[in-house]
Design an enzyme around this catalytic site. Structure first.
Site, PDB file in Angstrom:
ATOM      1  N   ASN A   9       0.810  -1.232   0.000  1.00  0.00           N
ATOM      2  CA  ASN A   9       0.000   0.000   0.000  1.00  0.00           C
ATOM      3  C   ASN A   9       0.837   1.273   0.000  1.00  0.00           C
ATOM      4  OD1 ASN A   9       0.764  -0.738   2.680  1.00  0.00           O
ATOM      5  ND2 ASN A   9      -0.849   0.539   3.531  1.00  0.00           N
ATOM      6  N   THR A  34      -1.038 -13.646   7.479  1.00  0.00           N
ATOM      7  CA  THR A  34       0.376 -13.797   7.150  1.00  0.00           C
ATOM      8  C   THR A  34       1.220 -13.727   8.413  1.00  0.00           C
ATOM      9  OG1 THR A  34      -0.009 -12.790   4.988  1.00  0.00           O
ATOM     10  CG2 THR A  34       2.268 -12.897   5.737  1.00  0.00           C
ATOM     11  N   ALA A  35       0.847 -12.844   9.340  1.00  0.00           N
ATOM     12  CA  ALA A  35       1.571 -12.728  10.608  1.00  0.00           C
ATOM     13  C   ALA A  35       1.503 -14.029  11.405  1.00  0.00           C
ATOM     14  CB  ALA A  35       1.019 -11.578  11.426  1.00  0.00           C
ATOM     15  N   GLU A  63       3.363  -5.417  12.415  1.00  0.00           N
ATOM     16  CA  GLU A  63       2.442  -4.279  12.313  1.00  0.00           C
ATOM     17  C   GLU A  63       1.326  -4.706  11.376  1.00  0.00           C
ATOM     18  OE1 GLU A  63       0.182  -1.636  11.399  1.00  0.00           O
ATOM     19  OE2 GLU A  63       1.719  -0.983   9.975  1.00  0.00           O
ATOM     20  N   CYS A 111      -3.471   1.221   6.619  1.00  0.00           N
ATOM     21  CA  CYS A 111      -3.911   0.514   7.830  1.00  0.00           C
ATOM     22  C   CYS A 111      -4.525   1.456   8.859  1.00  0.00           C
ATOM     23  CB  CYS A 111      -2.749  -0.255   8.452  1.00  0.00           C
ATOM     24  SG  CYS A 111      -1.341   0.793   8.918  1.00  0.00           S
ATOM     25  N   GLU A 157       7.152   0.707  16.590  1.00  0.00           N
ATOM     26  CA  GLU A 157       8.193   1.286  15.754  1.00  0.00           C
ATOM     27  C   GLU A 157       8.300   2.777  16.069  1.00  0.00           C
ATOM     28  OE1 GLU A 157       7.898  -1.392  11.718  1.00  0.00           O
ATOM     29  OE2 GLU A 157       6.239  -0.024  12.135  1.00  0.00           O
TER      30      GLU A 157
END
Length: 487
Positions: free
Chosen positions: A155, A235-236, A253, A287, A468
């Site tokens: 994105n 996916t995480a 994230e 997001c 982060e």
């Protein structure tokens, strides 16, 4: 007969060299639906080569003084800035976002990422304490972890890739980055600038390909002790499974189902245009975008009328159109997924006030097969609906009413995500009260997406693990060690 279109061919960048791959993936221009690029379909072999290169480069790079590494980051920022227009054009074509967004947000932020971490790495401190009665001095040091595996999403391609690379190499790590196979071009262009900036071979390696092949090979490699990932929750989960046998450090994230809470004393002159932007910027493919809007009952009708009117003015157009507010969605599959949510909401009895199925788009003939859809507003929808629970990641937002503060906090917190929220009110006490009770890693009040890079960024619950930012990224990309000296 028209000459065949020459496709852009990308190559992996390993050990300071561009290397071809045995197989390639088609990459599409979202604004036309046409293949325009071939992306390496890398796997274990390419990841292994990158690991070897990163391992060889690590001793030399990690032993450099922070100021030496910072100089390299600053030169890289300068090179990106000098190539801003070329990078913006490429980002817009590859991702579908407006050229205006790429020029004013994506590429400038990529430049800022390198400059920011070049500065912040010079200002970290460590701890020291004494035990006089035992004649001991204790202090801490931080050392780079080793090879950092970085997986970035489609994105905000260069923006989020550099948000990971910059702190990782500033701290003295070497990296293997895997951008999304859907948006790989600006990462490939970045590789062309590394040598001029003084990045030694093997410090930054970029391997292109899919998650199941390149991504899994990177995550499961025993010599990659750290993974930083931005993307979807499924996916995480897979990354967590593959990392578990090696006890890897993970920064995840993930998604959000972000609420905007609009109280009756909100300044609608500021709130409405900002909430349109927070709902539909970058086609809603951020997001942090707002996808649930809770409006206090006394102003609900007025807000809804004005919000729909403002949404209809949010122009969808070809990415190069300077008057366009929104471009194309990333892929045909994603467009169909977003549309499916709207169909399900309609089937549940919700009303679609504008957008998909209500308003028609006018596009040039060449863009008729592009992945466009108008910004969509849904109302008369239940909190239990999938459109109010699941991350859609497109230009769709739901507007519902609420009675009081306690009720709206409960409803805002009722989803599995907890990334971001916005609160609109002139009551300072209420702003602090509500912000504290919301289960969100970030809360904006009377604004949206104003970021201070020194402060932590990340979510609660299923929106991720870790944070982060200046200190948080440095902590993640280093290992802390306590040293005791008896004297």
């Amino acid at each position: 007969m028209a000459a065949p279109v020459k496709l852009l061919m990308l190559e992996n960048f390993i050990d300071g060299k561009f290397l071809p791959c045995n197989s390639y993936i088609d990459s599409y221009d979202p604004s036309t639906g046409e293949v325009y690029c071939k992306v390496p379909n890398s796997g274990k072999e390419e990841i292994e080569a990158a690991v070897q290169a990163a391992s060889r480069a690590f001793p030399g790079w990690s032993s450099r003084a922070p100021e030496e590494r910072a100089q390299v980051l600053r030169r890289l920022a300068d090179s990106l800035e000098q190539s801003l227009e070329e990078l913006a054009q490429a980002e817009s074509k590859d991702q579908g976002k407006t050229l205006t967004m790429a020029r004013t947000v994506d590429i400038p932020r990529a430049v800022q990422n390198f400059r920011f971490f070049a500065s912040s790495v010079l200002h970290h401190t460590t701890e020291c304490t004494q035990m006089d009665q035992l004649g001991c001095l204790h202090y801490t040091v931080r050392t780079p972890v080793g090879i950092a595996g970085l997986i970035s999403p489609w994105n905000l391609p260069l923006y989020l890739l550099t948000w990971k690379i910059a702190p990782a190499i500033a701290a003295g790590n070497t990296v293997i980055a895997k951008p999304s196979e859907l948006t790989s071009v600006t990462a490939w262009m970045l590789c062309k600038l590394l040598d001029k900036a003084g990045v030694p071979p093997g410090v930054i390696n970029i391997v292109f390909g899919t998650g199941p092949r390149a991504g899994e090979a990177l995550v499961s490699h025993p010599e990659v002790p750290l993974i930083s990932f931005t993307g979807s929750q499924p996916t995480a989960e897979r990354i967590t499974q593959l990392s578990a046998p090696h006890c890897k450090k993970l920064s995840l994230e993930l998604g959000g189902k972000n609420p905007a809470i609009i109280f009756e004393d909100a300044n609608l002159e500021e709130c409405i245009p900002t909430t349109v932007r927070s709902s539909f910027a970058n086609q809603g493919e951020i997001c942090l975008c707002t996808s649930r809007i809770f409006v206090q009952k006394s102003i609900y009708s007025e807000f809804l009328k004005r919000f729909v009117e403002a949404t209809r003015k949010w122009k969808v157009g070809v990415p190069s159109d300077p008057s366009a507010c929104m471009g194309a969605l990333i892929s045909k599959a994603h467009l169909e997924k977003v549309r499916s949510y709207i169909k399900r909401a309609h089937a549940e009895g919700a009303r679609i006030l504008c957008g998909e199925g209500v308003d028609k788009l006018t596009l040039p003939p060449r863009n008729q097969e592009g992945y466009f859809m108008p910004p969509t507003v849904i109302t008369d929808i239940k909190d239990e609906s999938c459109c109010m629970k699941e991350e859609i990641f497109g230009p769709v937002t739901c507007v519902v009413s609420f009675e009081n503060e306690e009720e709206v906090i409960r409803r805002a917190n009722s989803v599995k995500y907890g990334l971001a929220a916005t609160v609109w009110s002139r009551d300072v006490g209420r702003v602090h009260r509500v912000a504290k009770k919301l289960q969100s890693g970030l809360v904006w009040t009377n604004c949206w997406l104003i970021r201070e890079l020194n402060l932590p960024f990340g979510g609660m619950k299923s929106s991720g693990i870790g944070r982060e930012g200046a200190k948080d990224s440095h902590d993640f990309f280093t290992e802390i060690k306590t040293i005791t000296v008896k004297h």
